[in-house]
Design a protein around this motif. Structure first.
Motif, PDB file in Angstrom:
ATOM      1  N   GLN A  24      13.038  29.044  25.323  1.00 21.81           N
ATOM      2  CA  GLN A  24      12.602  28.193  26.497  1.00 21.81           C
ATOM      3  C   GLN A  24      12.111  27.001  26.282  1.00 21.81           C
ATOM      4  OE1 GLN A  24       8.951  29.853  28.383  1.00 21.81           O
ATOM      5  NE2 GLN A  24       9.846  29.483  30.205  1.00 21.81           N
ATOM      6  N   LEU A  25      11.529  26.674  25.102  1.00 23.56           N
ATOM      7  CA  LEU A  25      11.120  25.371  24.383  1.00 23.56           C
ATOM      8  C   LEU A  25      11.509  25.091  23.365  1.00 23.56           C
ATOM      9  CD1 LEU A  25       8.953  22.802  25.094  1.00 23.56           C
ATOM     10  CD2 LEU A  25       7.394  24.047  23.839  1.00 23.56           C
ATOM     11  N   SER A  26      12.101  23.980  23.133  1.00 25.15           N
ATOM     12  CA  SER A  26      12.637  23.558  21.793  1.00 25.15           C
ATOM     13  C   SER A  26      12.212  22.108  21.419  1.00 25.15           C
ATOM     14  CB  SER A  26      14.370  23.707  21.801  1.00 25.15           C
ATOM     15  OG  SER A  26      14.706  22.980  20.882  1.00 25.15           O
ATOM     16  N   VAL A  27      11.494  21.957  20.507  1.00 29.56           N
ATOM     17  CA  VAL A  27      11.245  20.810  20.034  1.00 29.56           C
ATOM     18  C   VAL A  27      11.833  20.385  18.532  1.00 29.56           C
ATOM     19  CG1 VAL A  27       9.072  19.307  19.296  1.00 29.56           C
ATOM     20  CG2 VAL A  27       8.946  20.933  21.134  1.00 29.56           C
ATOM     21  N   ARG A  28      12.448  19.236  18.524  1.00 20.50           N
ATOM     22  CA  ARG A  28      13.252  18.812  17.267  1.00 20.50           C
ATOM     23  C   ARG A  28      12.534  17.344  17.062  1.00 20.50           C
ATOM     24  NH1 ARG A  28      14.450  22.313  14.756  1.00 20.50           N
ATOM     25  NH2 ARG A  28      14.755  24.029  15.858  1.00 20.50           N
ATOM     26  N   ASP A  29      12.333  17.434  15.613  1.00 20.21           N
ATOM     27  CA  ASP A  29      12.167  16.321  14.839  1.00 20.21           C
ATOM     28  C   ASP A  29      10.981  15.382  15.425  1.00 20.21           C
ATOM     29  OD1 ASP A  29      13.667  16.864  12.652  1.00 20.21           O
ATOM     30  OD2 ASP A  29      15.485  16.231  13.700  1.00 20.21           O
ATOM     31  N   LEU A  30      10.222  15.961  16.350  1.00 17.19           N
ATOM     32  CA  LEU A  30       9.022  15.124  16.904  1.00 17.19           C
ATOM     33  C   LEU A  30       8.252  14.296  16.149  1.00 17.19           C
ATOM     34  CD1 LEU A  30       8.270  14.597  20.088  1.00 17.19           C
ATOM     35  CD2 LEU A  30       6.108  16.282  19.157  1.00 17.19           C
ATOM     36  N   THR A  31       8.384  12.773  16.457  1.00 18.98           N
ATOM     37  CA  THR A  31       7.537  11.829  15.521  1.00 18.98           C
ATOM     38  C   THR A  31       6.713  11.229  16.535  1.00 18.98           C
ATOM     39  OG1 THR A  31       8.996  11.774  13.909  1.00 18.98           O
ATOM     40  CG2 THR A  31       7.613  10.056  13.935  1.00 18.98           C
ATOM     41  N   VAL A  32       5.537  10.873  16.219  1.00 17.78           N
ATOM     42  CA  VAL A  32       4.641  10.269  17.125  1.00 17.78           C
ATOM     43  C   VAL A  32       3.744   9.333  16.333  1.00 17.78           C
ATOM     44  CG1 VAL A  32       2.588  10.206  18.938  1.00 17.78           C
ATOM     45  CG2 VAL A  32       4.398  12.053  18.769  1.00 17.78           C
ATOM     46  N   ARG A  33       3.922   8.056  16.673  1.00 20.64           N
ATOM     47  CA  ARG A  33       3.208   6.977  15.867  1.00 20.64           C
ATOM     48  C   ARG A  33       2.214   6.137  16.712  1.00 20.64           C
ATOM     49  NH1 ARG A  33       8.332   5.547  14.386  1.00 20.64           N
ATOM     50  NH2 ARG A  33       9.027   6.676  12.600  1.00 20.64           N
ATOM     51  N   PHE A  34       1.096   5.778  16.400  1.00 18.65           N
ATOM     52  CA  PHE A  34       0.214   4.916  17.144  1.00 18.65           C
ATOM     53  C   PHE A  34       0.163   3.745  16.146  1.00 18.65           C
ATOM     54  CE2 PHE A  34      -1.010   9.129  18.213  1.00 18.65           C
ATOM     55  CZ  PHE A  34      -1.017   9.050  19.649  1.00 18.65           C
ATOM     56  N   PRO A  35       0.493   2.435  16.759  1.00 16.21           N
ATOM     57  CA  PRO A  35       0.017   1.215  16.158  1.00 16.21           C
ATOM     58  C   PRO A  35      -1.496   0.973  16.381  1.00 16.21           C
ATOM     59  CG  PRO A  35       1.738   0.824  18.057  1.00 16.21           C
ATOM     60  CD  PRO A  35       1.178   2.143  18.145  1.00 16.21           C
ATOM     61  N   THR A  36      -2.225   0.476  15.264  1.00 16.94           N
ATOM     62  CA  THR A  36      -3.398   0.320  15.588  1.00 16.94           C
ATOM     63  C   THR A  36      -3.737  -1.251  14.658  1.00 16.94           C
ATOM     64  OG1 THR A  36      -4.461   1.316  13.531  1.00 16.94           O
ATOM     65  CG2 THR A  36      -4.120   2.637  15.494  1.00 16.94           C
ATOM     66  N   THR A  37      -4.712  -1.820  14.638  1.00 21.01           N
ATOM     67  CA  THR A  37      -5.099  -2.903  14.128  1.00 21.01           C
ATOM     68  C   THR A  37      -5.297  -2.460  12.692  1.00 21.01           C
ATOM     69  OG1 THR A  37      -7.570  -2.412  14.235  1.00 21.01           O
ATOM     70  CG2 THR A  37      -6.483  -4.010  15.961  1.00 21.01           C
ATOM     71  N   ARG A  38      -5.369  -1.526  12.134  1.00 17.36           N
ATOM     72  CA  ARG A  38      -5.446  -0.956  10.625  1.00 17.36           C
ATOM     73  C   ARG A  38      -4.368  -0.610  10.245  1.00 17.36           C
ATOM     74  NH1 ARG A  38      -9.386   3.221   9.952  1.00 17.36           N
ATOM     75  NH2 ARG A  38      -9.210   2.969   7.965  1.00 17.36           N
ATOM     76  N   GLY A  39      -3.173  -0.491  11.058  1.00 16.59           N
ATOM     77  CA  GLY A  39      -1.784  -0.159  10.536  1.00 16.59           C
ATOM     78  C   GLY A  39      -1.339   0.922  11.504  1.00 16.59           C
ATOM     79  N   THR A  40       0.014   1.500  11.108  1.00 20.23           N
ATOM     80  CA  THR A  40       0.479   2.476  12.151  1.00 20.23           C
ATOM     81  C   THR A  40       0.043   3.959  11.835  1.00 20.23           C
ATOM     82  OG1 THR A  40       2.289   1.090  12.483  1.00 20.23           O
ATOM     83  CG2 THR A  40       2.658   3.420  12.873  1.00 20.23           C
ATOM     84  N   VAL A  41      -0.433   4.521  12.730  1.00 16.26           N
ATOM     85  CA  VAL A  41      -0.950   6.055  12.260  1.00 16.26           C
ATOM     86  C   VAL A  41       0.065   7.055  12.661  1.00 16.26           C
ATOM     87  CG1 VAL A  41      -2.444   7.866  12.929  1.00 16.26           C
ATOM     88  CG2 VAL A  41      -3.404   5.459  12.956  1.00 16.26           C
ATOM     89  N   GLN A  42       0.530   7.589  11.637  1.00 14.58           N
ATOM     90  CA  GLN A  42       1.746   8.645  11.702  1.00 14.58           C
ATOM     91  C   GLN A  42       1.106   9.924  12.133  1.00 14.58           C
ATOM     92  OE1 GLN A  42       4.753   8.137  10.744  1.00 14.58           O
ATOM     93  NE2 GLN A  42       4.665   6.157   9.353  1.00 14.58           N
ATOM     94  N   ALA A  43       0.935   9.991  13.472  1.00 13.89           N
ATOM     95  CA  ALA A  43       0.033  11.264  13.930  1.00 13.89           C
ATOM     96  C   ALA A  43       1.024  12.417  13.800  1.00 13.89           C
ATOM     97  CB  ALA A  43      -0.362  11.092  15.420  1.00 13.89           C
ATOM     98  N   VAL A  44       2.096  12.374  14.201  1.00 12.15           N
ATOM     99  CA  VAL A  44       2.954  13.453  14.201  1.00 12.15           C
ATOM    100  C   VAL A  44       4.331  13.204  13.470  1.00 12.15           C
ATOM    101  CG1 VAL A  44       4.324  15.228  15.570  1.00 12.15           C
ATOM    102  CG2 VAL A  44       2.223  14.819  16.252  1.00 12.15           C
ATOM    103  N   ASN A  45       4.701  13.942  12.629  1.00 10.25           N
ATOM    104  CA  ASN A  45       5.813  13.571  11.720  1.00 10.25           C
ATOM    105  C   ASN A  45       6.946  14.761  11.440  1.00 10.25           C
ATOM    106  OD1 ASN A  45       6.878  11.709  10.064  1.00 10.25           O
ATOM    107  ND2 ASN A  45       5.022  11.285   9.081  1.00 10.25           N
ATOM    108  N   GLY A  46       8.101  14.569  12.446  1.00 13.52           N
ATOM    109  CA  GLY A  46       8.979  15.415  12.232  1.00 13.52           C
ATOM    110  C   GLY A  46       8.688  16.763  12.623  1.00 13.52           C
ATOM    111  N   VAL A  47       8.017  17.263  13.772  1.00 16.41           N
ATOM    112  CA  VAL A  47       7.917  18.284  14.090  1.00 16.41           C
ATOM    113  C   VAL A  47       8.906  19.133  14.722  1.00 16.41           C
ATOM    114  CG1 VAL A  47       6.327  19.673  15.827  1.00 16.41           C
ATOM    115  CG2 VAL A  47       5.004  18.275  13.751  1.00 16.41           C
ATOM    116  N   SER A  48       9.134  20.440  14.429  1.00 18.08           N
ATOM    117  CA  SER A  48      10.275  21.271  15.123  1.00 18.08           C
ATOM    118  C   SER A  48       9.794  22.545  15.284  1.00 18.08           C
ATOM    119  CB  SER A  48      11.557  21.145  14.344  1.00 18.08           C
ATOM    120  OG  SER A  48      12.052  19.981  14.111  1.00 18.08           O
TER     121      SER A  48
END
Lengths: 294, 334, 354
Positions: free
Chosen positions: C5-29
């Motif tokens: 029913q639900l299929s998540v593939r290689d989900l990546t989420v980044r947040f740019p911040t003043t201190r750098g890019t936060v790699q919040a989610v990295n290749g989640v399937s």
């Protein structure tokens, strides 16, 4: 450290991977421009007695337009507006500074005491603040100024300082209430620190920051308020201030025919107050400490 | 005087702290009061860890704060080595405070964000100077090392540390005064799972190393069992059951204790999962039920439970006391 | 086998911040079959909530998202791009940790539920209010007729969470994401809420994602469990396998570090040393390696790929626990007294002693 057992060593291992200090927050170029302006004005005001500026007698003809010899032009009496602005800065800045220091010392102390002890102390001090705020400010100012025969710089500053007590005090009280609930204040109590020590060591450093930010804004307000009093002829007798010069410059048809008399001091005052507001805002943001590591 | 009885009090020279019939109320306006703690009695041996467990609103934190007088006490006595803590005021109270230190729930809120951690830890010494002759200033570094904070970070401020590290700093601050007793109010509930064990082990180590007596408050039944010698289960301002930690979890007698043990996600093997089916809501602490306070939700409640408050009674031969008219019979020796 | 029913593939989420890019989610399937309950377990900062918020289209605009999310044959990220507001709340919906953040304090509970119904389904006001009362009854709230006209602050924490669940159920969603739904409530209430979610799932054939930091909650309630660490799923399998025969050293260590109710008091715990890594510019290595008893030099050179049986038991580790390879690595580290990144390693408290 030979007495440490294996477990403590393992537990202690995590200290080695502390991240390097977090990236320093920056105040920004705008802040430094503002500080530069304020420093210049302050320095000029401070050194005015030794500068070739004077308010005695005519330097040129009356109502001369700005020129190389009189950068800001001259007023109805032929005095240099540039000189008047510099000399006026002395009064305006001194009044603003003194008023806000008075407000912070008196209002801040009352506010912190009220917020820390709460209960009856808070009720009494709260009532004082409310009374000060409820009393029409202009009437209060007139009353105080009129209570003295001679309006001196000190009178004006005290008057505006008293007006600053309630706003600064209420801010200090509110901030103290917030921090007094925090567990580090309880911890200090449990350690056995006395009230005075808790107020000075634990509360003051935290409360001082919002107060300082408000103080910078408040100084601007005090400078403007001095101008307001000047319009009523209630500023320093026989002295110069931006308010007095501006007031002179709006007489009869001056604003239409020779606007420089009022406009130059207005401009300087505007830039000064803008700088104070901006710097105050930045200071508040800068010290808005992150309290968690992540 | 409705109390739950003095049965759990032990007549023993090892007793460090005795609480008798402690009552605490908080006014909530219009003359109403919250009955936060309504007559609780217990004692703590020197070197013992006493756990207090219960759900929010049961009064466990209020008991802790009352002992060190962070709340006003309405009635009852707190006896610490001959000092009547409930009656002390002003300087006399301040003088006794270093003996009883506290670890707070929120490690970040418990540290002043504007002070360096070295100053935070040595605050007790700055307050007391040589009065107590405890940790000399130069041993602060040793204390930092003991709790696992490298002394070279002493000039940093709290926001540069993680929650777990802040809790260690809080522990070091409390230890600096060489306390006899440490009151830990939910010390690990704000920490991440992987960090909780570090802090629990540290508390055990420090207890051993510095000869502490611990009062450990938590809502987490497994955590409380892990650190405690003896446990009190509280409900709505009253103690339901007091006993040796292993014995209490092994043979819970009070229906509420059983309900708690059965409600946790991985229920204790010693109770029937259906014991967790308690109905209804926690009654208001402003108007607590008469008789047994658990009567509104208890499957075993009969008439007597609504009229007569159960007194603490002892399980014969065990360090185990309960206050219930209809205790659950357990077949000892399972 | 039909598509999940639900299929998540290689989900990546980044947040740019003043201190750098936060790699919040990295290749989640991961996948979720209809009617199943998937548990996502992790500590704060592990990326579990960000994953959920991505599915629910709740991330701020600054977030950089990659990867695909398919739900019932529909592309969820495309739905977000198309501005299909009725997708969320109708097809899938979410319950948060603190019910007060989802409830408007100045509106009656019944009205709030009715509003949701009217917005998505366009019922009349009286119909919607009747449905709201019915829903409150279904989630086990006593006297629903009375509760409809109460304000959230008049209810206990447990009842508020039930109101939020009722609101989530209003449009018969196919998937319910519960983000720490019982973290703010007591254990007896937690049991009731989890029982309620279980029975709703059974009655309605709903799928559920349960996000929690509490391994016990996941163990008792989920069909599958995914363990997240530093933005990645480090292990995923059927619940029994995960808790009985874990492969990733993090899962293993987490299970060992938690006090258990069936252990005698004063049982020495096996803590995980150190703390989770920063998510800004993480080094290219296994994120858990600095804290891992098993870590070898190769763990510091590359990020381990998921291995194992796809869809059954996957884990991202070079030296999995409870395998010969892992035992060798552990024995080597215990012998050396430290792991590849220098962390001291002793035997387990229960087995080796210090």
């Amino acid at each position: 450290m030979s007495d440490m057992d294996a477990e403590t060593t393992i537990v202690g291992a995590d200290v080695d991977e502390m991240p390097d200090d977090a990236v320093e927050k920056e105040l920004g170029i705008g802040f430094w421009v503002c500080i530069g302006w304020l420093a210049t004005i302050g320095l000029v005001a401070l050194l005015a007695p030794w500068l070739p500026v004077t308010s005695d007698g005519a330097q040129g003809g009356p109502r001369e337009a700005p020129s190389m010899s009189h950068w800001f032009g001259t007023d109805a009496n032929g005095r240099s507006v540039f000189d008047l602005t510099i000399l006026g800065a002395r009064t305006s800045l001194a009044v603003g500074l003194f008023a806000i220091i008075f407000g912070m010392v008196v209002g801040g102390s009352l506010g912190i005491v009220a917020g820390y002890f709460k209960g009856k102390v808070d009720a009494v001090i709260g009532f004082i603040f409310f009374s000060l705020l409820s009393f029409p400010q202009l009437v209060l100012a007139l009353l105080i100024v009129n209570a003295f025969d001679q309006v001196s710089l000190f009178t004006v500053a005290i008057t505006l300082g008293i007006l600053a007590v309630a706003p600064v005090g209420r801010l200090a009280r509110a901030a103290t209430l917030v921090f007094a609930e925090r567990e580090f204040v309880l911890a200090a109590k449990v350690i056995g620190a006395k009230h005075f020590r808790i107020i000075i060591r634990e509360l003051l450093p935290n409360v001082l920051i919002p107060m300082a930010a408000l103080g910078l804004l408040g100084m601007g307000v005090a400078i403007v308020a001095e101008g307001g009093l000047a319009f009523l002829g209630l500023s320093v007798d026989g002295g110069e201030s931006w308010g007095i010069t501006i007031n002179d410059g709006r007489q009869s048809r001056d604003l239409q025919e020779n606007p420089w008399v009022a406009m130059f001091p207005i401009g300087v005052m505007f830039l000064t107050i803008l700088s104070l507001n901006f710097a105050g805002d930045r200071v508040r943001e800068y010290f808005d400490v992150r309290e968690t590591a992540f | 005087m409705a109390g739950s009885g003095h049965a759990p009090l032990r007549d023993d020279p090892n007793v460090l702290l005795t609480i008798q019939d402690l009552e605490v109320e908080f006014p909530v306006g219009k003359g109403a009061v919250v009955h936060a703690v309504s007559g609780i009695s217990f004692d703590v041996f020197e070197g013992e860890t006493l756990g207090i467990v219960g759900e929010s609103g049961c009064g466990k934190s209020t008991v802790a704060k009352s002992i060190i007088r962070l709340n006003d006490i309405k009635a009852g006595s707190v006896d610490y080595q001959g000092h009547k803590l409930a009656d002390l005021e002003g300087e006399a109270l301040r003088r006794i405070r270093p003996d009883l230190q506290m670890i707070f729930q929120d490690p970040i809120s418990s540290l002043n964000p504007r002070r360096k951690i070295r100053d935070v830890i040595s605050e007790g010494l700055a307050v007391w100077g040589d009065d107590r002759g405890s940790w000399p200033q130069d041993r602060i570094e040793e204390l930092m090392t003991a709790v696992g904070i490298d002394p070279k970070y002493g000039d940093r401020r709290p926001h540069q540390f993680s929650g777990g590290q802040c809790q260690r700093i809080g522990i070091a601050r409390a230890l600096a005064l060489d306390p006899k007793m440490m009151i830990c109010d939910e010390p690990v509930s704000a920490l991440d799972v992987s960090v909780q064990a570090q802090v629990l082990n540290l508390l055990e180590d420090m207890k051993e190393r510095y000869g502490l007596t611990l009062l450990f408050i938590s809502h987490d039944l497994s955590v409380v069992k892990n650190v405690s010698d003896r446990i009190i289960v509280m409900y709505l301002g009253k103690a339901c059951e007091i006993g040796n930690a292993d014995e209490l979890y092994e043979h819970p007698r009070h229906p509420y204790t059983r309900a708690l043990l059965a409600s946790i996600p991985e229920p204790a093997p010693t109770v029937d999962p259906s014991d967790g089916d308690i109905e209804g809501e926690l009654p208001s602490p402003i108007t607590p039920p008469a008789g047994c306070r658990f009567n509104t939700r208890c499957g075993h409640a009969s008439d007597i439970c609504f009229t007569e408050e159960p007194q603490m009674q002892r399980v014969p031969g065990e360090d185990h006391y309960f206050a219930c008219h209809h205790p659950v019979e357990v077949s000892v020796g399972v | 086998m039909a598509d999940p029913q639900l299929s998540v593939r290689d989900l990546t989420v980044r947040f740019p911040t003043t201190r750098g890019t936060v790699q919040a989610v990295n290749g989640v399937s991961f996948e979720l079959e209809q009617g199943q309950m998937l548990g996502i377990v992790g500590e704060s900062g592990s990326g579990k909530s960000v994953t959920a918020k991505t599915l629910m289209n709740l991330l701020p605009r600054t977030a950089e998202i990659e990867g695909s999310v398919m739900f019932d044959g529909q592309d969820v990220r495309q739905a977000a791009a198309d501005g299909r507001d009725h997708f969320w709340g109708v097809e899938m919906t979410m319950v948060f940790q603190d019910p007060m953040t989802s409830l408007n304090p100045v509106k009656k509970c019944g009205e709030q539920i009715a509003e949701t119904i009217r917005y998505h389904l366009g019922q009349s006001k009286s119909e919607a209010l009747a449905m709201a009362e019915d829903l409150l009854g279904q989630v086990g709230i006593p006297e629903p007729g009375k509760r409809v006209s109460q304000y959230p602050h008049e209810l206990s924490g447990g009842l508020r969470q039930r109101v939020v669940i009722a609101m989530a159920l209003a449009c018969q969603p196919k998937l319910l994401i519960a983000d720490e739904p019982t973290t703010a409530v007591d254990v007896t209430v937690q049991r009731h809420i989890l029982n309620l979610l279980d029975s709703l799932r059974e009655e309605r054939g709903m799928s559920m994602i349960l996000i929690t930091h509490d391994l016990g909650v996941a163990r008792g309630r989920c069909d599958d469990v995914a363990v997240m660490y530093a933005g990645r799923i480090v292990e995923r399998s059927a619940t029994e396998t995960l808790f009985g025969d874990s492969r990733h050293p993090y899962t293993d260590a987490l299970l060992r570090s938690i006090p258990r109710i069936d252990q005698p008091s004063h049982t020495r715990l096996d803590p995980i040393p150190g703390r989770p890594p920063e998510l800004i510019n993480p080094p290219v290595q296994c994120a858990y390696a600095p804290r891992c008893r098993y870590a070898q030099p190769d763990c510091l050179k590359s990020i381990p790929e998921a291995q194992g049986v796809e869809g059954m038991h996957e884990f991202a580790c070079h030296h999995p626990a409870n395998t010969d390879q892992g035992r060798e690595a552990l024995a080597a580290n215990v012998a050396a007294g430290r792991n590849a990144s220098g962390m001291p390693v002793a035997g387990y408290a229960g087995t080796g002693g210090f």
